[in-house]
Design an enzyme around this catalytic site. Structure first.
Site, PDB file in Angstrom:
ATOM      1  N   LYS A 190       0.839  -1.214   0.000  1.00 35.04           N
ATOM      2  CA  LYS A 190       0.000   0.000   0.000  1.00 35.04           C
ATOM      3  C   LYS A 190       0.874   1.265   0.000  1.00 35.04           C
ATOM      4  O   LYS A 190       0.552   2.263  -0.658  1.00 35.04           O
ATOM      5  CB  LYS A 190      -0.932  -0.015   1.214  1.00 35.04           C
ATOM      6  CG  LYS A 190      -1.748   1.242   1.414  1.00 35.04           C
ATOM      7  CD  LYS A 190      -2.755   1.510   0.294  1.00 35.04           C
ATOM      8  CE  LYS A 190      -3.465   2.836   0.533  1.00 35.04           C
ATOM      9  NZ  LYS A 190      -4.401   3.182  -0.539  1.00 35.04           N
ATOM     10  N   LYS A 258       0.203  11.661   5.473  1.00 36.01           N
ATOM     11  CA  LYS A 258       0.538  10.528   6.353  1.00 36.01           C
ATOM     12  C   LYS A 258       1.189   9.408   5.546  1.00 36.01           C
ATOM     13  O   LYS A 258       2.223   8.850   5.925  1.00 36.01           O
ATOM     14  CB  LYS A 258      -0.749  10.027   7.036  1.00 36.01           C
ATOM     15  CG  LYS A 258      -0.619   8.646   7.658  1.00 36.01           C
ATOM     16  CD  LYS A 258      -1.983   7.959   7.826  1.00 36.01           C
ATOM     17  CE  LYS A 258      -2.787   7.824   6.570  1.00 36.01           C
ATOM     18  NZ  LYS A 258      -3.466   6.585   6.295  1.00 36.01           N
TER      19      LYS A 258
END
Ligand code: NAD
Length: 313
Positions: A190, A258
């Site tokens: 991811k 993030k």
């Protein structure tokens, strides 16, 4: 819709022949809300918990059940799914004093679908294992539209037998479900995904400003670019945002910030250079500093406009 209801002729009927599971779903935001609704449609018994109540009420309207706390959601669940913003929330909700692990029965399968660091996924697994709770990291790609349509890409890290058990549940949420390796590997993949997506959006944004400044019709240009090697899922999915300058999220720049932190840290840990990624991480950070953190990541275009001194439309 209850588990014995035969109305399963939608695109979510993929898991219909599988037995219904009791699922706790924690984190009913932009992604979690439609995902939980798709699990209901696939015939599962879904109990939802979210920090703010309106999201829980929306799940009830979609046929799910409401929980007032993590403990309430997890009670009696065979599968617990978390879809939370970032590492601190996952750590608190899963390993906190009144969290999932304090209440989950032995044998529960915990599937964390949030995007967090591989290290936190491993820490969750190490805390869960002695309590008899099996874990998978299963972050997703495909955005809000992918969540709504049940066509997410799901990258799964963990033990093969747990992935096999999770697969019928995940099939209600996505169409590309790949076991990529041991615990934490889903998050590593991811992180790579987020590097590619941010770099892709940044390049697209630069092309848009270049095209507009050159006086080319943007819609026509995107049409032809979309049919060639420059075409991408990013271009397809973000085309309307760009043409309409509609930056309602979607995927918030705050969350992509993030994720750029996750990928740059993880790459440094293994000695992989990310020169373009490091630059794009700075541009994402700059977008936040300019007040765009709550906008969709396609608003990286606004940052290029600022660099170009172009009036924002
Ligand atoms: P979001 O902020 O919309 O949703 C998160 C939800 O978690 C919110 O409803 C919030 O109230 C709830 N929450 C936060 N802390 C909680 C707590 N302690 N207890 C209970 N509920 C709590 O975020 P999102 O866009 O749905 O993203 C969720 C995750 O999925 C993130 O890790 C994100 O990076 C990832 N992701 C998002 C997208 C996207 O397009 N939005 C795509 C792929 C992956």
């Amino acid at each position: 819709m209850g588990p014995s209801t035969p109305h399963r002729t939608t695109s979510h009927s993929r898991g219909a022949h599988m037995p219904s599971k009791k699922i706790a779903f924690i984190g009913l935001g932009i992604m979690g809300r439609p995902m939980a609704a798709n699990l209901v449609k696939a015939g599962h018994q879904v109990t939802g918990y979210n920090r703010s109540r309106p999201a829980v009420d929306a799940l009830v309207e979609a046929g799910g059940r409401a929980a007032d706390s993590v403990a309430d959601a997890v009670r009696g669940a065979e599968v617990v799914i978390t879809m939370l913003p970032a590492d601190p929330e996952v750590t608190e909700v899963v390993t906190g004093e009144d969290g999932v692990l304090a209440h989950a029965a032995e044998g529960t399968l915990l599937i964390d679908m949030s995007t967090i660091t591989p290290q936190t996924s491993l820490a969750v697994q190490e805390t869960a294992a002695p309590r008899g709770v099996r874990t998978l990291d299963a972050p997703v790609s495909g955005g809000e539209a992918g969540a709504v349509e049940g066509v997410l890409s799901i990258m799964v890290g963990g033990d093969a037998e747990d992935v096999a058990e999770a697969r019928p549940v995940l099939e209600a949420l996505g169409t590309t479900i790949v076991h990529v390796g041991p615990h934490g590997a889903g998050q590593t993949v991811k992180a790579a995904n987020q590097l590619i997506v941010a770099s892709n959006i940044q390049a697209l944004a630069e092309a848009v400003v270049f095209l507009e400044r050159s006086g080319v019709d943007l819609a026509s240009a995107l049409d032809v670019l979309g049919g060639g090697l420059a075409g991408s899922t990013v271009l397809n999915r973000k085309r309307a945002n760009i043409l309409n300058r509609d930056f309602k999220p979607g995927f918030r720049i705050d969350l992509h910030h993030k994720d750029m932190g996750i990928v740059t840290d993880a790459a440094r840990a293994v000695g992989a250079p990310l020169p373009v990624g490091a630059l794009v991480a700075q541009l994402v950070a700059s977008a936040r500093s300019n007040g765009d953190g709550g906008l969709d990541h396609s608003a990286l275009l606004r940052g290029v406009q600022r660099l170009a001194g172009t009036d924002e439309k």
